[in-house]
Design a protein around this motif. Structure first.
Motif, PDB file in Angstrom:
ATOM      1  N   ALA A 216       0.561  -0.964  -8.034  1.00  0.00           N
ATOM      2  CA  ALA A 216       1.156   0.283  -7.534  1.00  0.00           C
ATOM      3  C   ALA A 216       0.818   1.380  -8.541  1.00  0.00           C
ATOM      4  N   VAL A 217      -0.215   2.143  -8.245  1.00  0.00           N
ATOM      5  CA  VAL A 217      -0.716   3.151  -9.176  1.00  0.00           C
ATOM      6  C   VAL A 217       0.175   4.391  -9.124  1.00  0.00           C
ATOM      7  N   ILE A 218       0.583   4.863 -10.291  1.00  0.00           N
ATOM      8  CA  ILE A 218       1.388   6.091 -10.372  1.00  0.00           C
ATOM      9  C   ILE A 218       0.421   7.271 -10.300  1.00  0.00           C
ATOM     10  N   THR A 219       0.357   7.908  -9.138  1.00  0.00           N
ATOM     11  CA  THR A 219      -0.562   9.036  -8.953  1.00  0.00           C
ATOM     12  C   THR A 219       0.099  10.381  -9.233  1.00  0.00           C
ATOM     13  N   GLY A 220       1.400  10.355  -9.471  1.00  0.00           N
ATOM     14  CA  GLY A 220       2.099  11.589  -9.829  1.00  0.00           C
ATOM     15  C   GLY A 220       3.523  11.278 -10.251  1.00  0.00           C
ATOM     16  N   ILE A 221       4.012  12.002 -11.250  1.00  0.00           N
ATOM     17  CA  ILE A 221       5.404  11.846 -11.685  1.00  0.00           C
ATOM     18  C   ILE A 221       5.855  13.172 -12.294  1.00  0.00           C
ATOM     19  N   GLU A 222       6.968  13.674 -11.825  1.00  0.00           N
ATOM     20  CA  GLU A 222       7.498  14.955 -12.302  1.00  0.00           C
ATOM     21  C   GLU A 222       9.015  14.877 -12.366  1.00  0.00           C
ATOM     22  N   GLY A 252       1.183  11.825   3.463  1.00  0.00           N
ATOM     23  CA  GLY A 252       0.752  10.473   3.789  1.00  0.00           C
ATOM     24  C   GLY A 252       1.684   9.386   3.308  1.00  0.00           C
ATOM     25  N   ALA A 253       2.791   9.752   2.676  1.00  0.00           N
ATOM     26  CA  ALA A 253       3.755   8.739   2.227  1.00  0.00           C
ATOM     27  C   ALA A 253       4.371   8.062   3.444  1.00  0.00           C
ATOM     28  N   ASP A 254       4.462   6.734   3.396  1.00  0.00           N
ATOM     29  CA  ASP A 254       5.044   5.995   4.512  1.00  0.00           C
ATOM     30  C   ASP A 254       6.407   5.397   4.180  1.00  0.00           C
ATOM     31  N   LEU A 255       6.831   5.564   2.923  1.00  0.00           N
ATOM     32  CA  LEU A 255       8.088   4.977   2.472  1.00  0.00           C
ATOM     33  C   LEU A 255       8.676   5.825   1.362  1.00  0.00           C
ATOM     34  N   ALA A 256       9.996   5.910   1.316  1.00  0.00           N
ATOM     35  CA  ALA A 256      10.664   6.639   0.232  1.00  0.00           C
ATOM     36  C   ALA A 256      11.912   5.875  -0.195  1.00  0.00           C
ATOM     37  N   GLU A 257      12.021   5.663  -1.483  1.00  0.00           N
ATOM     38  CA  GLU A 257      13.239   5.102  -2.069  1.00  0.00           C
ATOM     39  C   GLU A 257      13.958   6.241  -2.784  1.00  0.00           C
ATOM     40  N   LEU A 258      15.106   6.640  -2.239  1.00  0.00           N
ATOM     41  CA  LEU A 258      15.836   7.800  -2.743  1.00  0.00           C
ATOM     42  C   LEU A 258      17.117   7.355  -3.449  1.00  0.00           C
ATOM     43  N   GLU A 312       3.298  -3.866   2.096  1.00  0.00           N
ATOM     44  CA  GLU A 312       4.165  -3.251   3.099  1.00  0.00           C
ATOM     45  C   GLU A 312       4.100  -1.727   3.065  1.00  0.00           C
ATOM     46  N   SER A 313       3.422  -1.167   2.100  1.00  0.00           N
ATOM     47  CA  SER A 313       3.285   0.286   1.980  1.00  0.00           C
ATOM     48  C   SER A 313       1.958   0.603   1.297  1.00  0.00           C
ATOM     49  N   ARG A 314       1.381   1.728   1.688  1.00  0.00           N
ATOM     50  CA  ARG A 314       0.169   2.197   1.015  1.00  0.00           C
ATOM     51  C   ARG A 314       0.469   3.353   0.057  1.00  0.00           C
ATOM     52  N   LYS A 315       1.474   4.153   0.429  1.00  0.00           N
ATOM     53  CA  LYS A 315       1.841   5.280  -0.423  1.00  0.00           C
ATOM     54  C   LYS A 315       3.352   5.476  -0.331  1.00  0.00           C
ATOM     55  N   ALA A 316       4.006   5.465  -1.463  1.00  0.00           N
ATOM     56  CA  ALA A 316       5.463   5.530  -1.495  1.00  0.00           C
ATOM     57  C   ALA A 316       5.937   6.609  -2.460  1.00  0.00           C
ATOM     58  N   GLN A 327      21.947  16.950 -10.475  1.00  0.00           N
ATOM     59  CA  GLN A 327      21.537  17.960 -11.465  1.00  0.00           C
ATOM     60  C   GLN A 327      20.113  17.744 -11.966  1.00  0.00           C
ATOM     61  N   GLN A 328      19.770  16.490 -12.320  1.00  0.00           N
ATOM     62  CA  GLN A 328      18.433  16.185 -12.842  1.00  0.00           C
ATOM     63  C   GLN A 328      17.738  15.234 -11.876  1.00  0.00           C
ATOM     64  N   ASN A 329      16.468  15.501 -11.603  1.00  0.00           N
ATOM     65  CA  ASN A 329      15.770  14.696 -10.611  1.00  0.00           C
ATOM     66  C   ASN A 329      14.344  14.395 -11.044  1.00  0.00           C
ATOM     67  N   LEU A 330      13.944  13.141 -10.815  1.00  0.00           N
ATOM     68  CA  LEU A 330      12.606  12.672 -11.142  1.00  0.00           C
ATOM     69  C   LEU A 330      11.978  12.100  -9.870  1.00  0.00           C
ATOM     70  N   VAL A 331      10.751  12.498  -9.596  1.00  0.00           N
ATOM     71  CA  VAL A 331      10.041  12.044  -8.405  1.00  0.00           C
ATOM     72  C   VAL A 331       8.734  11.395  -8.820  1.00  0.00           C
ATOM     73  N   THR A 332       8.473  10.219  -8.292  1.00  0.00           N
ATOM     74  CA  THR A 332       7.264   9.461  -8.601  1.00  0.00           C
ATOM     75  C   THR A 332       6.512   9.144  -7.318  1.00  0.00           C
ATOM     76  N   VAL A 333       5.185   9.286  -7.349  1.00  0.00           N
ATOM     77  CA  VAL A 333       4.344   8.898  -6.216  1.00  0.00           C
ATOM     78  C   VAL A 333       3.540   7.675  -6.609  1.00  0.00           C
ATOM     79  N   LEU A 334       3.610   6.654  -5.769  1.00  0.00           N
ATOM     80  CA  LEU A 334       2.928   5.383  -6.018  1.00  0.00           C
ATOM     81  C   LEU A 334       1.942   5.121  -4.876  1.00  0.00           C
ATOM     82  N   GLU A 335       0.751   4.634  -5.221  1.00  0.00           N
ATOM     83  CA  GLU A 335      -0.242   4.343  -4.184  1.00  0.00           C
ATOM     84  C   GLU A 335      -0.955   3.022  -4.460  1.00  0.00           C
ATOM     85  N   ALA A 336      -1.369   2.381  -3.368  1.00  0.00           N
ATOM     86  CA  ALA A 336      -2.204   1.181  -3.486  1.00  0.00           C
ATOM     87  C   ALA A 336      -3.652   1.633  -3.601  1.00  0.00           C
ATOM     88  N   ARG A 337      -4.278   1.355  -4.733  1.00  0.00           N
ATOM     89  CA  ARG A 337      -5.659   1.789  -4.949  1.00  0.00           C
ATOM     90  C   ARG A 337      -6.487   0.661  -5.546  1.00  0.00           C
TER      91      ARG A 337
END
Length: 337
Positions: A216-222, A252-258, A312-316, A327-337
């Motif tokens: 699960a490649v981390i293609t973005g994290i902020e 293109g995300a097909d899944l989100a864990e919030l 089960e997911s290509r991009k999450a 108050q504080q939030n972190l978002v990560t994008v994961l992809e199968a590559r």
């Protein structure tokens, strides 16, 4: 800089109360063994260790040092800690690998929420001069946030019940017949008190390909932060989540864990991240099913990565929060590559 991937994930059973100590050792030892067996790695293969926990929750100073007992005294390790959800420890570990300092990292978080009065413990993260002395508990603050959205017409009590019903596998109408717990919130709108822990192994993508078939490649994290002054921001929105998402490619995300400890916060996050009905939300059950403090955010990232590992997911998208009212939030994008 080398790309980073998640190569392994394990979590302790999420339970209402454990008999273990507040330093988390009893929960950590089994999941360390599990993730090492899963990946074929050993302690000697880990270049950096980073944890997330809270001394306030543990009721002792430097409680995370006691947790290091779960790792063992030998060989010596390169270790760090954050006093918040371990999703932010993952961010620190991600940076270590990106800068080339290490090739692998293990991140863990733990929390024994049952040890004290969680609602009061969380009040200690508020402004220490003008807010914390009033002891406004975390559920009451969330109730204010939910009420603001109701009065603004942004959601209804039925909308909140539908979020909870999806997580619990029941009918929304059933839930609306239950009494209020902290008006307008009912018990199903509130994450349960949970003891638990989670662990994630990160590595360079090249190393991850030797460990797991579908890294699960981390293609973005902020991550971004909103004002700690509750009256200085619009509580019906999450500007910090919006800002983090704006810096990422979520198309293109097909899944989100919030990481939404309250039903109305899931609605806020879905709007902030611009997630449409085609995105599967919290297939793991999310924080409304189990919310172990200081590991629930890390678990959202781990759960999303595990879905990619299993095909089960290509991009999450994975989200973690810390502090009152998102108050504080972190978002990560994961992809199968």
């Amino acid at each position: 800089m080398p790309d980073v991937a998640i190569a392994g994930f394990a979590k302790a059973p999420n339970v209402r109360e454990t008999d273990g100590t507040t330093n988390g050792v009893e929960m950590l030892v089994p999941i360390f063994a599990e993730v090492f067996a899963q990946t074929g790695l050993s302690k000697q293969d880990i270049g950096f260790w980073c944890s997330g926990s809270s001394d306030y929750l543990a009721g002792r100073a430097f409680s995370f040092i006691a947790a290091v007992d779960a790792i063992g005294a030998f060989p010596p390790i390169h270790e760090s800690h954050v006093e918040m959800d371990a999703a932010w420890a993952l961010y620190e570990a991600w940076l270590k690998i990106r800068t080339g300092e290490v090739e692998t990292a293990l991140v863990y978080g733990f929390g024994k929420s049952s040890a004290g009065q969680l609602r009061r413990v969380l009040a200690l993260q508020l402004d220490p001069y003008v807010v914390a002395p009033l002891w406004p508990d975390s559920i009451s603050i969330a109730g204010i946030q939910a009420r603001l959205g109701l009065e603004a017409g942004l959601w209804s009590e039925k909308d909140l019940a539908e979020v909870a019903a999806r997580h619990r596998g029941v009918e929304a109408a059933e839930l609306l017949d239950t009494p209020y717990f902290a008006d307008p919130l009912r018990r199903h709108d509130i994450a349960p008190i949970t003891d638990g822990a989670a662990v994630v192994i990160l590595s360079t993508v090249e190393r991850a390909r030797d460990i797991v078939d579908r890294p699960a490649v981390i293609t973005g994290i902020e991550h971004r932060v909103d004002s700690p002054v509750l009256g200085a921001r619009d509580l019906t929105r999450s500007p910090s989540t919006e800002a983090a998402a704006a810096a990422l490619d979520l198309d293109g995300a097909d899944l989100a864990e919030l990481h939404a400890p309250f039903t109305h916060q899931e609605l806020i996050l879905r709007t902030a991240l611009k997630l449409d009905d085609g995105v599967k939300i919290n297939p793991s059950g999310g924080a409304l099913a189990a919310n172990p403090m200081f590991s629930a955010g890390l678990a959202r990232i781990g759960e999303a990565a595990a879905r990619i590992h299993r095909g089960e997911s290509r991009k999450a998208v994975a989200h973690a929060t810390s502090g009152p009212a998102l108050q504080q939030n972190l978002v990560t994008v994961l992809e199968a590559r």
